[in-house]
Design an enzyme around this catalytic site. Structure first.
Site, PDB file in Angstrom:
ATOM      1  N   LYS A 119       0.498  -1.223  -0.101  1.00  0.00           N
ATOM      2  CA  LYS A 119       0.099  -0.174   0.048  1.00  0.00           C
ATOM      3  C   LYS A 119       1.022   1.262   0.439  1.00  0.00           C
ATOM      4  O   LYS A 119       1.028   1.929  -0.474  1.00  0.00           O
ATOM      5  CB  LYS A 119      -1.118  -0.176   1.117  1.00  0.00           C
ATOM      6  CG  LYS A 119      -1.969  -0.955   0.966  1.00  0.00           C
ATOM      7  CD  LYS A 119      -3.412  -1.180   1.807  1.00  0.00           C
ATOM      8  CE  LYS A 119      -4.411  -1.836   1.777  1.00  0.00           C
ATOM      9  NZ  LYS A 119      -4.427  -2.411   3.356  1.00  0.00           N
ATOM     10  N   LYS A 169      -9.318 -14.086 -10.066  1.00  0.00           N
ATOM     11  CA  LYS A 169     -10.458 -13.682  -9.700  1.00  0.00           C
ATOM     12  C   LYS A 169     -11.238 -12.422  -9.750  1.00  0.00           C
ATOM     13  O   LYS A 169     -11.333 -11.534 -10.024  1.00  0.00           O
ATOM     14  CB  LYS A 169      -9.338 -13.409  -8.373  1.00  0.00           C
ATOM     15  CG  LYS A 169     -10.368 -14.495  -6.770  1.00  0.00           C
ATOM     16  CD  LYS A 169      -9.212 -14.343  -5.593  1.00  0.00           C
ATOM     17  CE  LYS A 169     -10.299 -12.838  -4.919  1.00  0.00           C
ATOM     18  NZ  LYS A 169      -9.160 -12.302  -3.983  1.00  0.00           N
ATOM     19  N   LYS A 225     -11.070  -8.485  -8.897  1.00  0.00           N
ATOM     20  CA  LYS A 225      -9.635  -7.325  -8.890  1.00  0.00           C
ATOM     21  C   LYS A 225      -9.969  -6.742  -9.669  1.00  0.00           C
ATOM     22  O   LYS A 225      -8.979  -5.303  -8.793  1.00  0.00           O
ATOM     23  CB  LYS A 225      -8.735  -8.811 -10.477  1.00  0.00           C
ATOM     24  CG  LYS A 225      -8.000 -10.349  -9.186  1.00  0.00           C
ATOM     25  CD  LYS A 225      -6.991  -9.732  -8.670  1.00  0.00           C
ATOM     26  CE  LYS A 225      -6.365 -10.953  -7.876  1.00  0.00           C
ATOM     27  NZ  LYS A 225      -6.049 -11.743  -8.286  1.00  0.00           N
TER      28      LYS A 225
END
Ligand code: TRP
Length: 331
Positions: free
Chosen positions: A111, A194, A197
């Site tokens: 992050k 997935k 996303k």
């Protein structure tokens, strides 16, 4: 009854991946466990979202959880920021965890790389807030995906360390709850792994039939099987996963056989998937609309959830304060 806890950050709408990957199981679990389901609005502040977006997203998730069948009488459904006790526990845990331990968390590093101009302390202490979420209720089980395993490790560390420092056994070490080894992973519609996303690869529980059909018809395919009984490439396997979760076994077998003898027509396959997805989503969507139209009810439900959650958290904090040496009633 064992305690289970799950948090979700309020970012947009629930999609089929959320539903089949977790929420549908929560509905079953609320019968057998003491469940806490909460909306992690404090955690969402690490990216400084617009206040109106937070307000909207919290209401959206509430309505969508309820529409999926989460029962506020059976489970405790609440909004994180309604339970101020969490903050106090968060502060205590921050005193026991080292800077280096927090800096080593991969999600923090990721992050920090993604938002280099806003590497705030909340981002760093995300795991201790999460530990407080879990341990205020002394939860035993937390259903989490791979991406949260390190945060769970930190929650266990917070529990262990507090117990060790004060020579107590107040906090159990929370465990990762895996629904099952065979749990179906819901793929995205764009072949990128997935669902969830990226926005473009999701079918949302609030999507109407027209939108669902359009999304399914646009899903990627290939030129079709060239030799009988060949292995399915990922994008085709993905389409079969949708058949598996929402169509009949007959439909699955029918298309599987057509794949195997190389007569499959993707248009027909997609139409089947679209029909069956629409049938799965429509009743949920209708309930979402009903709940969303009843803001008074949503408010009442979240207040009720907050009361139950605060009761549990307050009991833990009362003990914690005593243990630490804060005894306001004895001065
Ligand atoms: N970190 C979780 C996520 O991003 C959300 C969350 C916050 C959570 N607190 C939690 C999950 C406590 C489980 C338990 O998905």
């Amino acid at each position: 009854m064992e305690t289970v806890l799950s948090g979700i950050r309020p970012t947009g709408h629930l999609h089929l991946g959320n539903y089949f990957g977790a929420v549908k199981s929560f509905v079953k679990m609320q019968e057998e466990y003491n469940c806490y389901f909460f909306i992690a609005d404090w955690h969402s502040l690490t990216t400084c979202p617009d206040p109106e977006d937070i307000r909207q997203s919290v209401k959206t998730i509430l309505a969508e959880y309820l529409a999926c069948g989460i029962d506020p009488e059976k489970a405790t459904l609440y909004v994180q920021s309604d339970v101020r006790e969490t903050l106090e526990l968060y502060l205590y845990f921050n005193m026991n965890i080292y800077l280096g331990e927090l800096e080593r968390v991969t999600t923090f590093k990721e992050k920090a790389r993604k938002q280099p101009n806003n590497v705030n302390a909340g981002l760093l202490t995300y795991p201790t807030l999460m530990a407080a979420d879990i341990l205020q209720h002394r939860a035993k089980w937390v259903p989490v995906g791979k991406d949260q395993e390190q945060n769970m490790e930190m929650a266990r560390k917070c529990a262990r360390r507090f117990n060790n420092i004060y020579h107590v056994e107040i906090f159990p070490e929370p465990q990762n709850f895996y629904f099952s080894d065979k749990a179906v992973k819901i793929p995205g519609l764009d072949g990128s792994g997935k669902m969830g996303k990226s926005d473009g690869n999701c079918i949302y529980l609030c999507d109407d039939d027209k939108v669902i059909r359009k999304k399914v018809m646009k899903a990627l395919t290939d030129n079709g099987p060239q030799t009988p009984n060949s292995e399915k490439p990922e994008i085709i396997e993905n389409l079969f996963t949708f058949l598996q979760i929402c169509s009949s076994k007959e439909a699955y077998d029918y298309f599987n056989e057509q794949w195997n003898n190389c007569t499959i027509r993707y248009g027909e396959l997609k139409k089947q998937i679209a029909d069956d997805l629409c049938n799965t989503v429509a009743p949920i969507r209708e309930r979402i609309l009903e709940f969303s139209a009843n803001q008074d009810l949503l408010e009442k439900i979240s207040r009720h959830g907050a009361e139950k959650a605060r009761e549990s958290a307050a009991a833990t904090l009362k003990e914690v304060r005593q243990i630490i040496g804060f005894n306001p009633n004895e001065r």
